[in-house]
Each structure stands twice: as structure tokens, then as C-alpha cells.
Design a protein around this motif. Structure first.
Motif, PDB file in Angstrom:
ATOM      1  N   VAL A  77       0.905  -1.157  -0.130  1.00  0.00           N
ATOM      2  CA  VAL A  77       0.168  -0.084  -0.065  1.00  0.00           C
ATOM      3  C   VAL A  77       0.726   1.216   0.208  1.00  0.00           C
ATOM      4  CG1 VAL A  77      -1.876  -1.374   1.325  1.00  0.00           C
ATOM      5  CG2 VAL A  77      -0.152   0.112   2.482  1.00  0.00           C
ATOM      6  N   ALA A  78       0.349   2.264  -0.709  1.00  0.00           N
ATOM      7  CA  ALA A  78       1.144   3.617  -0.688  1.00  0.00           C
ATOM      8  C   ALA A  78       0.537   4.652   0.180  1.00  0.00           C
ATOM      9  CB  ALA A  78       1.540   3.837  -1.948  1.00  0.00           C
ATOM     10  N   MET A  79       1.015   5.443   0.836  1.00  0.00           N
ATOM     11  CA  MET A  79       0.105   6.298   1.673  1.00  0.00           C
ATOM     12  C   MET A  79       0.924   7.575   1.534  1.00  0.00           C
ATOM     13  SD  MET A  79      -0.965   5.974   5.822  1.00  0.00           S
ATOM     14  CE  MET A  79      -1.915   6.993   6.647  1.00  0.00           C
ATOM     15  N   VAL A  80      -0.133   8.647   1.276  1.00  0.00           N
ATOM     16  CA  VAL A  80       0.208  10.197   1.067  1.00  0.00           C
ATOM     17  C   VAL A  80      -0.314  10.748   2.352  1.00  0.00           C
ATOM     18  CG1 VAL A  80      -0.090  12.261  -0.190  1.00  0.00           C
ATOM     19  CG2 VAL A  80      -0.032   9.998  -1.399  1.00  0.00           C
ATOM     20  N   PHE A  81       0.470  11.643   3.133  1.00  0.00           N
ATOM     21  CA  PHE A  81       0.400  12.211   4.433  1.00  0.00           C
ATOM     22  C   PHE A  81      -0.176  13.636   4.104  1.00  0.00           C
ATOM     23  CE2 PHE A  81       3.106   8.758   5.297  1.00  0.00           C
ATOM     24  CZ  PHE A  81       2.447   8.324   6.525  1.00  0.00           C
ATOM     25  N   GLN A  82      -0.735  14.194   5.047  1.00  0.00           N
ATOM     26  CA  GLN A  82      -1.243  15.812   5.065  1.00  0.00           C
ATOM     27  C   GLN A  82       0.193  16.443   4.973  1.00  0.00           C
ATOM     28  OE1 GLN A  82      -3.508  16.891   8.518  1.00  0.00           O
ATOM     29  NE2 GLN A  82      -3.189  18.872   8.334  1.00  0.00           N
ATOM     30  N   ASN A  83       1.315  16.283   5.510  1.00  0.00           N
ATOM     31  CA  ASN A  83       2.347  17.084   5.682  1.00  0.00           C
ATOM     32  C   ASN A  83       3.517  17.037   4.690  1.00  0.00           C
ATOM     33  OD1 ASN A  83       3.382  14.873   6.594  1.00  0.00           O
ATOM     34  ND2 ASN A  83       4.051  15.487   8.630  1.00  0.00           N
ATOM     35  N   TYR A  84       3.101  16.163   3.610  1.00  0.00           N
ATOM     36  CA  TYR A  84       3.910  15.880   2.410  1.00  0.00           C
ATOM     37  C   TYR A  84       5.050  14.837   2.726  1.00  0.00           C
ATOM     38  CZ  TYR A  84       2.128  20.482   1.239  1.00  0.00           C
ATOM     39  OH  TYR A  84       1.090  21.785   1.107  1.00  0.00           O
ATOM     40  N   ALA A  85       5.553  15.108   3.921  1.00  0.00           N
ATOM     41  CA  ALA A  85       6.796  14.036   4.164  1.00  0.00           C
ATOM     42  C   ALA A  85       7.796  13.905   3.346  1.00  0.00           C
ATOM     43  CB  ALA A  85       6.267  12.827   4.875  1.00  0.00           C
ATOM     44  N   LEU A  86       8.468  15.103   2.712  1.00  0.00           N
ATOM     45  CA  LEU A  86       9.261  14.820   1.651  1.00  0.00           C
ATOM     46  C   LEU A  86      10.845  15.167   2.245  1.00  0.00           C
ATOM     47  CD1 LEU A  86       7.869  17.161  -1.185  1.00  0.00           C
ATOM     48  CD2 LEU A  86       7.725  14.471  -0.915  1.00  0.00           C
ATOM     49  N   TYR A  87      11.694  14.581   1.540  1.00  0.00           N
ATOM     50  CA  TYR A  87      13.008  14.713   2.132  1.00  0.00           C
ATOM     51  C   TYR A  87      13.783  16.164   1.635  1.00  0.00           C
ATOM     52  CZ  TYR A  87      13.072   9.821   3.004  1.00  0.00           C
ATOM     53  OH  TYR A  87      12.575   8.605   3.711  1.00  0.00           O
ATOM     54  N   PRO A  88      14.054  16.971   2.279  1.00  0.00           N
ATOM     55  CA  PRO A  88      14.570  18.405   1.944  1.00  0.00           C
ATOM     56  C   PRO A  88      15.440  18.600   1.103  1.00  0.00           C
ATOM     57  CG  PRO A  88      14.719  18.336   4.196  1.00  0.00           C
ATOM     58  CD  PRO A  88      13.965  16.765   3.854  1.00  0.00           C
ATOM     59  N   ARG A 139       4.244  20.329  -4.072  1.00  0.00           N
ATOM     60  CA  ARG A 139       4.828  19.588  -3.095  1.00  0.00           C
ATOM     61  C   ARG A 139       3.964  18.192  -2.953  1.00  0.00           C
ATOM     62  NH1 ARG A 139       6.895  23.610   1.505  1.00  0.00           N
ATOM     63  NH2 ARG A 139       8.122  25.077  -0.046  1.00  0.00           N
ATOM     64  N   GLN A 140       2.670  18.517  -2.923  1.00  0.00           N
ATOM     65  CA  GLN A 140       1.685  17.587  -2.772  1.00  0.00           C
ATOM     66  C   GLN A 140       1.703  16.608  -3.963  1.00  0.00           C
ATOM     67  OE1 GLN A 140       0.249  15.411  -0.842  1.00  0.00           O
ATOM     68  NE2 GLN A 140      -0.741  16.944   0.605  1.00  0.00           N
ATOM     69  N   ARG A 141       1.782  17.110  -4.898  1.00  0.00           N
ATOM     70  CA  ARG A 141       1.963  16.439  -6.330  1.00  0.00           C
ATOM     71  C   ARG A 141       3.053  15.303  -6.150  1.00  0.00           C
ATOM     72  NH1 ARG A 141       1.275  19.920 -11.231  1.00  0.00           N
ATOM     73  NH2 ARG A 141       1.559  21.498 -10.053  1.00  0.00           N
ATOM     74  N   VAL A 142       4.386  15.737  -5.651  1.00  0.00           N
ATOM     75  CA  VAL A 142       5.572  15.077  -5.631  1.00  0.00           C
ATOM     76  C   VAL A 142       5.185  14.043  -4.548  1.00  0.00           C
ATOM     77  CG1 VAL A 142       7.916  14.950  -4.713  1.00  0.00           C
ATOM     78  CG2 VAL A 142       6.941  16.776  -5.979  1.00  0.00           C
ATOM     79  N   ALA A 143       4.604  14.227  -3.558  1.00  0.00           N
ATOM     80  CA  ALA A 143       4.265  13.110  -2.440  1.00  0.00           C
ATOM     81  C   ALA A 143       3.269  12.027  -3.192  1.00  0.00           C
ATOM     82  CB  ALA A 143       3.358  13.842  -1.483  1.00  0.00           C
ATOM     83  N   MET A 144       2.091  12.398  -4.015  1.00  0.00           N
ATOM     84  CA  MET A 144       1.510  11.559  -4.839  1.00  0.00           C
ATOM     85  C   MET A 144       2.349  10.711  -5.698  1.00  0.00           C
ATOM     86  SD  MET A 144      -2.150  13.296  -5.400  1.00  0.00           S
ATOM     87  CE  MET A 144      -1.522  15.080  -5.973  1.00  0.00           C
ATOM     88  N   GLY A 145       3.363  11.374  -6.495  1.00  0.00           N
ATOM     89  CA  GLY A 145       4.170  10.729  -7.392  1.00  0.00           C
ATOM     90  C   GLY A 145       5.057   9.721  -6.649  1.00  0.00           C
ATOM     91  N   ARG A 146       5.384  10.158  -5.318  1.00  0.00           N
ATOM     92  CA  ARG A 146       6.156   9.043  -4.733  1.00  0.00           C
ATOM     93  C   ARG A 146       5.258   7.729  -4.213  1.00  0.00           C
ATOM     94  NH1 ARG A 146       8.769  11.265   0.724  1.00  0.00           N
ATOM     95  NH2 ARG A 146       6.614  11.376   1.137  1.00  0.00           N
ATOM     96  N   ALA A 147       3.753   7.934  -4.436  1.00  0.00           N
ATOM     97  CA  ALA A 147       3.101   6.864  -4.279  1.00  0.00           C
ATOM     98  C   ALA A 147       2.987   5.961  -5.598  1.00  0.00           C
ATOM     99  CB  ALA A 147       1.650   7.026  -3.556  1.00  0.00           C
ATOM    100  N   ILE A 148       2.873   6.929  -6.747  1.00  0.00           N
ATOM    101  CA  ILE A 148       2.427   6.290  -8.044  1.00  0.00           C
ATOM    102  C   ILE A 148       3.531   5.340  -8.320  1.00  0.00           C
ATOM    103  CG2 ILE A 148       2.216   6.729 -10.483  1.00  0.00           C
ATOM    104  CD1 ILE A 148       0.743   9.442  -9.493  1.00  0.00           C
ATOM    105  N   VAL A 149       4.809   5.584  -8.236  1.00  0.00           N
ATOM    106  CA  VAL A 149       5.886   4.825  -8.755  1.00  0.00           C
ATOM    107  C   VAL A 149       5.782   3.583  -8.046  1.00  0.00           C
ATOM    108  CG1 VAL A 149       7.503   6.925  -9.189  1.00  0.00           C
ATOM    109  CG2 VAL A 149       7.488   5.913  -7.096  1.00  0.00           C
ATOM    110  N   ARG A 150       5.389   3.108  -6.829  1.00  0.00           N
ATOM    111  CA  ARG A 150       5.359   2.196  -6.479  1.00  0.00           C
ATOM    112  C   ARG A 150       4.562   1.055  -6.860  1.00  0.00           C
ATOM    113  NH1 ARG A 150       4.762   2.120  -0.220  1.00  0.00           N
ATOM    114  NH2 ARG A 150       4.924  -0.379  -0.604  1.00  0.00           N
ATOM    115  N   LYS A 151       3.558   1.459  -7.843  1.00  0.00           N
ATOM    116  CA  LYS A 151       2.594   0.704  -8.467  1.00  0.00           C
ATOM    117  C   LYS A 151       1.942  -0.249  -7.352  1.00  0.00           C
ATOM    118  CE  LYS A 151       3.698   1.646 -12.675  1.00  0.00           C
ATOM    119  NZ  LYS A 151       2.936   2.318 -13.584  1.00  0.00           N
ATOM    120  N   ALA A 152       1.380   0.507  -6.210  1.00  0.00           N
ATOM    121  CA  ALA A 152       0.733  -0.144  -5.000  1.00  0.00           C
ATOM    122  C   ALA A 152      -0.756  -0.772  -5.614  1.00  0.00           C
ATOM    123  CB  ALA A 152       0.773   0.807  -3.990  1.00  0.00           C
TER     124      ALA A 152
END
Length: 365
Positions: A77-88, A139-152
Motif C-alpha cells: 500500500v502507498a500512503m500520502v500524508f497531510q504534511n507531504y513528508a518529503l526529504y528536503p 509538493r503535494q503532487r510530488v508526495a502523490m508521485g512517490r506513491a504512484i511509482v510504487r505501483k501499489a
């Protein structure tokens, strides 16, 4: 892709039970929205599906397999959080690629998946930027992109738009819906915003105090709420709720509210007996003014005194006093200029009226 099923799922924190044996079936490729006020248990349910929160009792199944003891990384499963949780310190590209690197994917596979996700989310021009160089929506789209690449198998979203301004939230809602149509992945989305729930969901799950109050399509929960809570929570402005008494007068069934008699159409609330107390629910958009009043039956019309009016562009909200005591909120099309104290003709779509039991607050079918 996968189905998700919750069977009698309970969550306790010490002696306090916050989720009370809920049952829910989520179909393959379905977009489900969990909605409710703060503290209703929606985020806790999401975290139990993800494996980030252990369940106290019951079972969570993903694609038919019980995953109670399966670690989060093995649930796919891939989770997208409220606070983006990106590596700065990482670029957009590296943020999206990081989980794939940790799982040992080949560089060529990583590049293909990142480019595909960037294309879907229109992030290709920003792959070399750091998160600090992006807007909140990017930034939110990047967080979603991180979920998409996993093919969850399942996407989990925990209030991902709550940090964005109103205009950007509207844009991102559209992007989320388009993304779901492209990817056709089972999606579970948590929000407290009923507008997000209505616009995004295939079905809405409405929670209160750790209980599911209703599950249905956006139109079902709006037009046919199971209880007063759903009627008031879904819809903006919320459903008008008035105290009344059911009466049979001259062979006609009606709900008497103050001095008014609201007709109960055939087929509704057939079990009620004369004199039974009821709560009368009427949606603000079921109250009509102007030309639309003329199209309603004579017995569905009355007059009301304007208390307050608000013009909101293409529609207007009016607070109207009926019989000098009951106040209603009306949502009408167009720019209605009405002054406090003005008496105006109004009409009701009584075929959309819902009666509720005052003791249980459940709808009377």
C-alpha cells in the motif's frame, strides 16, 4: 489492484475504545472517502489498513488475505500524508525514486517509473528542484508521485489537501480524480471536508465517534440520509431540522410544524400513526423562491419573512422565518435581493422531505 475488507475492526488506546467493531467492504478500483468530524476515527482506520497502527480486534483483509500481522512494507500500500513528508535535501526526482532504490529496483526501471509518474502529475519541469523551491500544490503532487511509482495495490490518502488554499484545493481535487481514472487503483481517502467527499468519492463512508453512520454514493447520502447526523453533516448549508408532529387531517398525511402543515407524500413514513412526534428534514435547495414557486402544487406554498440574505455569485442563501417562529436556510439559484423583514412567497419540494425519529434520530422509512 485489490479489494479491502474490514471485519469487526476495533481499536483501543488503553481502556478507551475509539473504533467500535466496524465492517466495510471496498471494491477493486473503487475511490472510497472516509469523512467525519475531528476525532471520529477516520485517520485511525486508515492507519490500521496501512499497518501503521495495530488493531485491537477484528480483521483487515487486502485482496482476500488477512494482513493483521503483515508489516506495512509488505502490504503493498502507498500512503500520502497531510504534511507531504518529503526529504528536503533531495530533488523531486530523488524523492520519488527513493523507495524504489531501497527496494533494489534497476536504475532503468526507476527512471521509467519516475518519468511516467512525473508525466501523469505534470512534474517533468521540476524533477531537478528541491521541495523548498516548489509551491504547496507541487509538493503535494510530488508526495502523490512517490506513491504512484510504487505501483501499489491500494492508495491511502490522509487529508492531503488540508494545507492548501481554497483555490488550490479545488484544482488538486480535479487532479486526484483524473489520476484515479488513469491508474484505476483502489483508493481510500480521509478528509473532514464534506465537499471533498462529495466531489471525489464513488462511495462515502461517514463516521462519528468511531461508528459508521452511513455508506453510500454522494447522491444517496445527500438525498436519503439514514439519520440526522448525516443530514446535517453532508451538505453546505446543512439540512434544516424542525420539530413537528405527524397528523392525518381530512385523509391527508402531514407533518405539523408550528402553524404549518407540511404534506407527507405517499410511500414515505407509512408506519407513522397520528400524533407521533417527528423531526422534519428539508434540504436548503428544496426551498424555492421566485419563478420556481409557480411550478409547485398550491398546498406546497407559503410565505416567509426574510431574516438575512447572502449573495454568493450564482446562488443566494437566505435565512427565512416561517409562522413567526421556525427559521429555515434556503439555497436558491441566482442573485436574490431581499431585505430583512420582507415577506416573500416560498415553496417546498416536499417529495424530498425526510422524517426522523426524535429519540433515535434515525430516518423513518
Amino acid at each position: 489492484m485489490a479489494t479491502v475488507e474490514l471485519k469487526k475492526v476495533v481499536k483501543r488506546f488503553g481502556d478507551v475504545e475509539v473504533v467500535h467493531g466496524i465492517d466495510l467492504e471496498i471494491r477493486d478500483n473503487e475511490f472510497i472517502v472516509l469523512v467525519g468530524p475531528s476525532g471520529c476515527g477516520k485517520s485511525t482506520v486508515l492507519r490500521m489498513i496501512a499497518g501503521l497502527e495495530p488493531i485491537s480486534a477484528g480483521e483487515v483483509l487486502i485482496d482476500g488475505e488477512v494482513v493483521n500481522q503483515v508489516s506495512p512494507k509488505d502490504r503493498n500500500v502507498a500512503m500520502v500524508f497531510q504534511n507531504y513528508a518529503l526529504y528536503p535535501h533531495m530533488s523531486v526526482h530523488d524523492n520519488m525514486a527513493f523507495s524504489l532504490k531501497m527496494r533494489g529496483f534497476d536504475r532503468s526501471d526507476i527512471e521509467e517509473k519516475v518519468r511516467e509518474a512525473a508525466h501523469i502529475l505534470e512534474l517533468e519541469p521540476y524533477l531537478g528542484r528541491k521541495p523548498s523551491e516548489l509551491s504547496g500544490g507541487q509538493r503535494q503532487r510530488v508526495a502523490m508521485g512517490r506513491a504512484i511509482v510504487r505501483k501499489a495495490d491500494v492508495f491511502l490518502f490522509d487529508e492531503p489537501l488540508s494545507n492548501l488554499d481554497a483555490q488550490l484545493r479545488t484544482q488538486m481535487r480535479m487532479e486526484l480524480r483524473k489520476m484515479h481514472m488513469r491508474l484505476a487503483t483502489t483508493t481510500i481517502y480521509v478528509t473532514h471536508d464534506q465537499t471533498e467527499a462529495m466531489t471525489l468519492a464513488d462511495r462515502i463512508v461517514i463516521l462519528k465517534d468511531g461508528y459508521i453512520k452511513q455508506v453510500g454514493t454522494p447522491i444517496e447520502v445527500f438525498e436519503d440520509p439514514d439519520n440526522v447526523f448525516v443530514g446535517r453533516f453532508i451538505g453546505n448549508p446543512p439540512m434544516n431540522i424542525l420539530k413537528g408532529v405527524f397528523r392525518v387531517q381530512d385523509g391527508k398525511r402531514c407533518a405539523v410544524v408550528g402553524k404549518s402543515c407540511f404534506p407527507v407524500v405517499d410511500g414515505k413514513a407509512e408506519s407513522l400513526t397520528d400524533g407521533a412526534p417527528v423531526l422534519v428534514g428539508i434540504r436548503p435547495d428544496a426551498i424555492k423562491m421566485g419563478d420556481r414557486v409557480e411550478k409547485l402544487p398550491e398546498e406546497w406554498l407559503c410565505r416567509g419573512e426574510v431574516v438575512l440574505s447572502e449573495i454568493l455569485g450564482g446562488q443566494s442563501h437566505l435565512e427565512i422565518r416561517v409562522d413567526g417562529e421556525n427559521k429555515l436556510i434556503a439555497e436558491v439559484e441566482g442573485r436574490v435581493v431581499a431585505h430583512p423583514g420582507e415577506v416573500v412567497p416560498i415553496g417546498f419540494e416536499f417529495d424530498r422531505m425526510i422524517l426522523f425519529d426524535p429519540e433515535t434520530t434515525n430516518a423513518i422509512r
